[in-house]
Design an enzyme around this catalytic site. Sequence first.
Site, PDB file in Angstrom:
ATOM      1  N   SER A 677     -65.156 -37.743  55.961  1.00 13.76           N
ATOM      2  CA  SER A 677     -66.126 -37.328  57.226  1.00 13.76           C
ATOM      3  C   SER A 677     -66.101 -35.844  57.218  1.00 13.76           C
ATOM      4  O   SER A 677     -67.047 -35.306  58.014  1.00 13.76           O
ATOM      5  CB  SER A 677     -65.893 -37.949  58.187  1.00 13.76           C
ATOM      6  N   LYS A 720     -65.079 -39.396  68.386  1.00 13.94           N
ATOM      7  CA  LYS A 720     -65.308 -37.898  67.842  1.00 13.94           C
ATOM      8  C   LYS A 720     -66.197 -37.318  69.011  1.00 13.94           C
ATOM      9  O   LYS A 720     -65.925 -35.998  69.470  1.00 13.94           O
ATOM     10  CB  LYS A 720     -65.946 -37.886  66.762  1.00 13.94           C
TER      11      LYS A 720
END
Length: 788
Positions: A677, A720
Amino acid sequence: MQIIHLPDRLALFPMNKTVIFPHMVITFTVKNQQEIDFLTEMHDRQELIGICNPNTSRRDSLTLEDLYPVGTACRVTATRKLNADETEFTLEGLARISYLRLLQDQHPMIALINPLREFIDPDNAALEMLKSSCLAQLKACFAAGKSLPDAALSLMDKVDNPARLADVITIYLRPDFSSQQKVLSLVDPLDRLKFVHQLLAAARQQLNLAQEIDAKTRKGMSKTQKEQILRQQMKAIQHELGEDEDDLEKLRQDIKESGMDEATTSIALKELNRLSRMNPASPDYHNILTYLEYLAEMPWTRESKDNLDLEHAEKILNQDHYGLEKIKDRILEYLAVCKLKKEMKGPILCLVGPPGVGKTSLGKSIARATGRSFIRLSLGGMHDEAEIRGHRRTYIGAMPGKIIQELKRCGHRNPVFMLDEVDKLGRDFRGDPASALLEVMDPEQNNTFTDHYLNVPFDLSKVMFITTANQLDPIPGPLKDRMEIIRIPGYSEAEKKPIAFRYLIPRQLENNGLSDEGIMFTDEALDKIISDYTREAGVRNLEKTIGQILRKLAREKAGNHQPNRAVAARDLEKFLGPPEFHRELAAVHSQVGVATGMAWTPTGGDIIFIEAAKMDSKNPTLTLTGSLGEVMKESAITALSYLRSLADSLELDNEQFSRCDIHVHVPAGSIPKDGPSAGMTIFLALLSLFSNRQANHKVAVTGEITLSGRVLTVGGIKEKVLAAHRAGITHIVLPEENLKNLRDIPEDVKKEMTFNGVDNIIDAIPLVIPGLTLKPAADDHKSPAAYA
């Protein structure tokens, strides 16, 4: 007679088929530490206790119906410690008592009692006649071979009280437990003497019969014949006593009433008939007896009644847990289907999440909400298949598996059964428990689950199985396929705060004896504890930290100092020391070669700064540092390759790539990092470096990239985004496919941030590096999707 003054209530001490009569002194050994502490305390305080006998095999949560109605008030006269684990106690019986009601059913049980007084009519001729007849019968038993102490007969001649004589004869005669209990329960001296007279007559008849049998079997026989006759003699004695036949007949009746199917009943009765023909001294006798008792006690048809009130269940789940809406909805859906369709198979749920998020306690809440029994079995470290399926009866010490053991103990076939830590199952030469669980966890197969010990099918389809795991990867694929996975990602800081106020602080105040002190935590103090002193996805360490503060306040109270009623943020260093964690904050200024990314961690998420630098070199290399995993290194190589392919479109100096060393570093180098990611963030950091333009420090990026520039979806969006919000980030760039995951973000967070979804890395460039655009010759891309 001496009048014993008894209190109106007594603490009860359950015995195991041991009757104590008034004026009787008994010495016995105790190994259970809880019982030792109780009896020692009664001895030290010189308080009386009530000796009772349960009429059931259970010893926990006894009710008044579980006790024989008459017991004995006793005094603990002596105590002597034998060793570290055993203590010897001496009890003296004082008076008969009956129980009116239980005032406390947990240890120690306390009952409201009624002393049973004996009335003896001195002019009752029948009493004197019975007394003389009982003494004559006792002497006849002694003459026929009954073993009695030398002083017993002379002692009984001196007992004038007929009621007490009946007790003394019973003590020395030692009949079976039920007969002793009946003697204790007979308050009328005449009735008691009559029953004792019957016991003496039966004992005398038994002794005479034994002498006859013995005389018949001693005439000229071989050793084998003698052994055979001795077995017959044993059977004859048991037959006359009616003990074994009654036990086996009761077992036969229990098997027929247990609810097992016809095939299983046939197997059980066949084993019982075999047992009735065996010698009780045979080793197989007790093995078969234990097996049949296990079969008879299994809950073949017994079920607890489900509480299908959806409003009640929802209320219970909301009381016990904050958030966790998905799992609550799943439980309510299950109850709704059960309400509409009675023959519903139990679901197989798997709660996956980091430690401390409430997976195990959620199982207890589900049981409470549905009105079912709760069983918890820890699978962590289990490496023997027999723990699940049991041992075959051919082995010495064979036992059923944990599944069958717990269901027998529970007494119902439809409990909530929690299999904790399913991802930590072991595997070695003894077998693979995960493979043994395949049948247990399959709703299509577990209605005929066969334990090796029982060796007959048992229906597990009514059980509601709930498994817990911290990670899915260690769980074998076939086992994972049988379960419905429900992820519990952890709590945000905004969620931890109400959990602390609603559950953790009140519980710790109660545990530390401060519930009446009115102590409270300020919002600022709790925010600082969550952010600076704990870093976790769950709330376990948060509760420990709150408990640490309250223990210090408890010490102040115990020292006769009034503790502060409000715990403020400025007090935390005094209680806990300096902060243990430092959270990354958004950079103050934008920099060339530095891009802000987002990372998922087991503790909830964080932001990271990916830094890129270049140095002139004759042999260019790419250096990657920061304890990076293989996948993350490959993402960096992919990002650099794609950047070089766009060099002309972005008007970059192609010669830089061939004359410069490139160094990519991710700070916090001691912490391992991996995953794809960070690919888009690495690309933008390199682009910022080679274009000599600053990447916006208020924009955080996440997404995997390919060699063609496509942006692929990633996980952990909620964690996140919340981490970026805590750090002061105002703009998020993420894969377009991940925009749907923003529905899990709290509304107050979404209002303060801007979100852009992209499906190609080119769309992210102007959002992160303002002013940088592609040449018109580059492929056109649609505008990035926005979510604000």
